[in-house]
Design a protein around this motif. Structure first.
Motif, short mmCIF file in Angstrom:
data_model
loop_
_atom_site.label_atom_id
_atom_site.label_comp_id
_atom_site.label_asym_id
_atom_site.label_seq_id
_atom_site.Cartn_x
_atom_site.Cartn_y
_atom_site.Cartn_z
N LYS A 8 48.49 27.09 47.57
CA LYS A 8 47.74 28.05 46.22
C LYS A 8 48.91 29.12 45.74
O LYS A 8 48.43 29.73 44.70
CB LYS A 8 46.62 28.39 46.62
CG LYS A 8 45.38 28.62 45.66
CD LYS A 8 44.12 28.53 45.81
CE LYS A 8 43.85 27.65 46.04
NZ LYS A 8 42.23 27.79 46.55
N GLU A 9 49.62 29.96 46.79
CA GLU A 9 49.75 30.68 46.67
C GLU A 9 51.36 30.42 46.00
O GLU A 9 51.21 31.80 44.79
CB GLU A 9 50.28 31.57 47.71
CG GLU A 9 49.43 31.56 49.12
CD GLU A 9 48.90 30.80 49.69
OE1 GLU A 9 48.03 31.33 50.58
OE2 GLU A 9 49.27 29.42 49.82
N LEU A 10 51.60 29.38 45.59
CA LEU A 10 52.91 29.33 44.50
C LEU A 10 52.36 29.30 43.33
O LEU A 10 53.69 29.52 42.53
CB LEU A 10 53.58 27.82 45.18
CG LEU A 10 53.87 28.09 46.50
CD1 LEU A 10 54.65 26.49 47.30
CD2 LEU A 10 55.25 28.93 47.00
N ILE A 45 49.42 20.57 42.49
CA ILE A 45 47.62 20.54 42.51
C ILE A 45 47.99 21.53 44.40
O ILE A 45 48.44 20.92 45.27
CB ILE A 45 46.80 18.67 43.00
CG1 ILE A 45 46.71 18.49 42.35
CG2 ILE A 45 45.87 19.75 43.65
CD1 ILE A 45 47.06 16.90 42.25
N PRO A 46 47.40 22.76 43.70
CA PRO A 46 47.15 23.82 44.68
C PRO A 46 45.58 23.44 45.39
O PRO A 46 44.81 22.88 44.81
CB PRO A 46 47.30 24.82 43.01
CG PRO A 46 46.20 24.68 42.73
CD PRO A 46 46.57 23.62 41.86
N VAL A 47 46.27 23.77 46.53
CA VAL A 47 45.36 24.01 47.82
C VAL A 47 44.94 24.95 48.42
O VAL A 47 46.61 25.02 49.08
CB VAL A 47 45.07 22.09 48.82
CG1 VAL A 47 45.10 21.51 47.21
CG2 VAL A 47 46.06 21.69 49.66
N ALA A 97 40.16 22.81 52.76
CA ALA A 97 41.02 22.69 51.78
C ALA A 97 41.29 20.68 51.85
O ALA A 97 41.70 20.34 51.23
CB ALA A 97 42.57 22.74 52.98
N ILE A 98 40.63 20.00 52.70
CA ILE A 98 41.33 18.23 52.30
C ILE A 98 39.59 18.15 50.56
O ILE A 98 39.90 17.88 50.16
CB ILE A 98 39.98 17.84 53.50
CG1 ILE A 98 41.37 17.58 54.44
CG2 ILE A 98 39.89 16.21 53.33
CD1 ILE A 98 40.79 16.95 56.52
N ALA A 99 38.38 19.07 50.95
CA ALA A 99 37.67 18.70 50.21
C ALA A 99 38.14 19.20 48.64
O ALA A 99 38.13 18.55 47.77
CB ALA A 99 36.48 19.63 50.91
N ALA A 105 40.30 18.63 43.46
CA ALA A 105 41.93 19.03 42.36
C ALA A 105 42.86 17.46 42.42
O ALA A 105 43.31 18.05 41.04
CB ALA A 105 42.71 19.55 43.65
N VAL A 106 42.55 17.02 43.14
CA VAL A 106 43.53 14.77 42.90
C VAL A 106 42.42 14.33 41.60
O VAL A 106 43.58 14.16 40.62
CB VAL A 106 43.80 14.37 43.82
CG1 VAL A 106 44.30 13.04 43.16
CG2 VAL A 106 44.86 14.88 44.64
N ALA A 107 41.50 15.31 41.90
CA ALA A 107 40.44 14.03 40.46
C ALA A 107 40.63 14.69 39.55
O ALA A 107 40.87 14.22 38.30
CB ALA A 107 38.60 13.93 41.20
#
Length: 246
Positions: free
Chosen positions: A101-103, A119-121, A129-131, A136-138
């Motif tokens: 996510k920081e990127l 997709i940042p996580v 993170a998994i959730a 985010a992918v959806a």
């Protein structure tokens, strides 16, 4: 003397590589603002530039093996250094990543990552993170392309053992797309840390697709087996061998 010269050339290569990143990013920015295709064009141009200058300055040739993935697929790749990212992005038509996510706040890099649908996580909190990743992918599914993920979650040095994370299997189950495993030996020549780059042939190999519909456990077992076996073979081809722990 030879090592010192190669170390100096490696330093020159690294400096010009990052300067070129800024130049390419700025040069393609107007096109990228107007169209996602401009962002991908800039990425392809830069990655091919890095491949060419790696060969010219440090004697590091590079090669892509296997069929380059097309269409809506998940690419699950071994990750040993920045160079495997370069190789994949030089040939995959519309790459996008699961990224830290920081990127997204990084100058220029964050803009291009957003533009191509990365997709940042938050990787620091496993369950969340998994959730977040699945959500985010959806949400990002409207951006067409090839979604690239690193199943071990980080760069892994040649010969080092690190488990494959179940998040890749959960994504595979959710998006119901073929998964293209990818193996590499780039860490033999381009280490995770340090300046020295060794001459040789760095390879990324795209392996046969794993079709959708497998259980998460079966998928993860097959993915790890094929990627690790192929990566070990590529590293052995490059002269690197090691003994696996029992």
């Amino acid at each position: 003397m030879i090592y010192a010269l190669r170390w100096l050339m490696s330093l020159i290569f690294i400096i010009q590589m990052y300067l070129a990143m800024v130049v390419y990013a700025l040069a393609y920015a107007p096109y990228a603002i107007l169209s996602r295709n401009g962002a991908w064009a800039g990425i392809h141009a830069y990655c091919n530039y890095v491949r060419a200058t790696a060969h010219l300055l440090v004697g590091l040739r590079s090669e892509i093996r296997g069929q380059v993935p097309e269409g809506e697929v998940l690419i699950a790749s071994k990750h040993q250094s920045f160079f495997d990212i370069i190789l994949i992005c030089s040939v995959v038509r519309r790459p996008k990543f699961i990224m830290k996510k920081e990127l997204k706040w990084a100058p220029l890099l964050g803009f291009y990552a957003w533009r191509i649908g990365c997709i940042p996580v938050d990787r620091g909190k496993k369950g969340r993170a998994i959730a977040e990743m699945k959500k985010a992918v959806a949400a990002g599914s409207a951006v067409p392309g090839q979604l690239i993920i690193y199943p071990q979650g980080t760069r892994v040095a040649p010969g080092a053992a690190l488990p494959y994370k179940v998040g890749t299997g959960l994504l595979y189950q959710q998006i119901t797309q073929p998964c293209i495993p990818a193996a590499t030996n780039v860490g033999v020549f381009w280490p995770r840390h340090g300046i020295y780059r060794k001459p040789g042939l760095a390879v990324v190999e795209f392996l046969p697709a794993i079709p959708p519909g497998r259980s998460v456990s079966d998928f993860m077992a097959e993915l790890e087996q094929v990627v690790e076996t192929a990566s070990d073979a590529l590293m052995a081809e490059a002269g690197f061998t090691y003994s696996k722990a029992a």
